[in-house]
Design an enzyme around this catalytic site. Sequence first.
Site, PDB file in Angstrom:
ATOM      1  CG  MET A 138      -3.882  -6.435  28.378  1.00  0.00           C
ATOM      2  SD  MET A 138      -4.000  -6.695  30.000  1.00  0.00           S
ATOM      3  CE  MET A 138      -5.529  -8.203  30.306  1.00  0.00           C
ATOM      4  CD  GLU A 152      -9.144  -2.958  23.131  1.00  0.00           C
ATOM      5  OE1 GLU A 152      -9.897  -2.811  23.272  1.00  0.00           O
ATOM      6  OE2 GLU A 152      -8.041  -3.341  22.505  1.00  0.00           O
ATOM      7  CE  LYS A 205      -8.372  -4.823  19.651  1.00  0.00           C
ATOM      8  NZ  LYS A 205      -7.466  -5.677  20.253  1.00  0.00           N
ATOM      9  CB  SER A 213     -10.910  -3.634  27.136  1.00  0.00           C
ATOM     10  OG  SER A 213     -10.213  -1.755  27.126  1.00  0.00           O
ATOM     11  CG  HIS A 245     -12.255  -7.675  29.214  1.00  0.00           C
ATOM     12  ND1 HIS A 245     -12.750  -6.465  29.657  1.00  0.00           N
ATOM     13  CD2 HIS A 245     -11.022  -7.083  29.017  1.00  0.00           C
ATOM     14  CE1 HIS A 245     -12.237  -5.684  29.993  1.00  0.00           C
ATOM     15  NE2 HIS A 245     -11.227  -5.753  29.684  1.00  0.00           N
ATOM     16  CG  ASN A 305      -2.658  -5.469  33.925  1.00  0.00           C
ATOM     17  OD1 ASN A 305      -2.010  -6.319  33.557  1.00  0.00           O
ATOM     18  ND2 ASN A 305      -1.949  -3.617  33.795  1.00  0.00           N
TER      19      ASN A 305
END
Length: 548
Positions: free
Chosen positions: A148, A226, A231, A253, A274, A277
């Site tokens: 991503m 994720e 994060k 996501s 967001h 892909n």
Amino acid sequence: MGGRAHTHRKAQALGLLDETVQPGNLMEAAEKRIHIGRRKRQVHFSNIHPIPFIVAKAIQRRVNAYTRGNYPAPLKALQVTRNSLVLPRSFSLKQEKKAFLELASGGVAENLVRLHFLREKARKPSSLRRQGRQPLPRRVLVMGAGVMGSGIAQWFSSRGFQVILKEVHRDVLAKGMASIRASYGTAVRKKVFTRSQARQGLDRITPMTSEVSMRNVDLVIEAIVEDLETKRQVLSQLEARAPSHTLFATNTSALSIMDIGTSFRRPDRLVGMHFFNPVHRMPLLEIIQGGQTSRRSVSRALAIARKIGKVPIRVRDRPGFLVNRILLPGMIEAVHLYHEGESISAIDRVMSQFGMPMGPLRLIDEVGVDVSRHVADDLANRLSTINQLPDTLTKMVENGLLGRKSGMGFYNHESAPGKPAPNTQLEEISGTGGNPQLDEQAMQDRMVLSMVNEAARCLEEGVVSSEQEIDLAMVLGSGWAPFGGGPLRHAKTRGIPAVIYALNHMARTISPHFKPSPALAILEGEGKVMFSTPKTKISPRKSHVHSH
């Protein structure tokens, strides 16, 4: 089967153009053409009956394989073209006019035109965005060079932005840059960019593994693993060093934007962006407004989305956001059908015939069986309306059947790359399959109406502001068949009473989670519904899922 752009030389070689001239010579060339007069009709062996009909029949098989009979225009065009080779010109023109009027007044054309205008509307400023011209970033920092992150960096650089691609692992950064070079190479081969444009785009990306100076960074897009705590830590450290005008965005996501921003000094400047892909193919961009995200930050994110050529949809910070939340119930239902004995090929075939780009079990293989299981379990635990998965995916993960990345999943991807066959060994491992009970319409209803119902629940909770946004997002973000217009459009076309009846029947005979959303009944009465308060119970458990 689809419109293609051609260079003038190619178009002339194909017979689409008689001649190409410089603009200054246009009138002179036109006068010469007029003096030449109409070309004589050439008689070719392919115009002789019954050859056009034989050729058209072979082409029709290819068209049906490509469209699965869902788009009437290609077949009409083939029919009119075939007949024009053996019928008088005047009669052929009348047939063409009649066919065009039939197509233009049909449901497929209506849905496609509606989606076109919805897409154009999403690209234009709304009342939220009319707060003066929003400053666009000059320098973008993309955190993470995975699939991503590298895709986002390539997209921004191709739109003229200076990009810093930061990755702590050198091997991941090298792989990400190789992927970016490959993307530009493909774009050059397809004549999207010239070699010079591709080289300039690549030069606008600065790969880095060391600490980045935040002094001139206007936009940070985080696309790392994720994991909530990771994060939080990475973004809060960057925010502490960033100028006050820097906008922060996370490509999560499913993780809550508000949860990610708890360590921010100013959580008002954190927004969700967001991407889907692959980034260079998927036009949708979900703009997620967290509980503390300011209207100005959302406006800036929407302006950026328009500048880079994406179609933005503003989404509320709810579990799964919009597209993934609606898509997952259909995937979960597909696993239940397999668990109950339906075959892999039958499950995927009915959804391909419905118009989805690939079947749900094949999609699970592409995403990764382990990732799909984690995302589905997480969403089911956070939303009481989502059905729990059977143990099929757990058994597959325990046996190393992770989908395409491991070579085996629901399909054997080692058998024929690009066209994998169903995994015949899976029945032994899972203890299911091989005992079909349902006809294709019943299977399709369980998967499709699960998504329709969840779309209505999203409307009920105010995840987005209108049913039109839901339909557009699902077409652009999940590949929902454009000819069907989206999940809520599908419900209206089929008939809301019929959809509610089918859901109530499945709620009684299969599972209570099929109970229809109240928003469906309101859609039947008003055509539009908006709710501002959540109706669905959410578990306080935090989400840890992987983006796809």
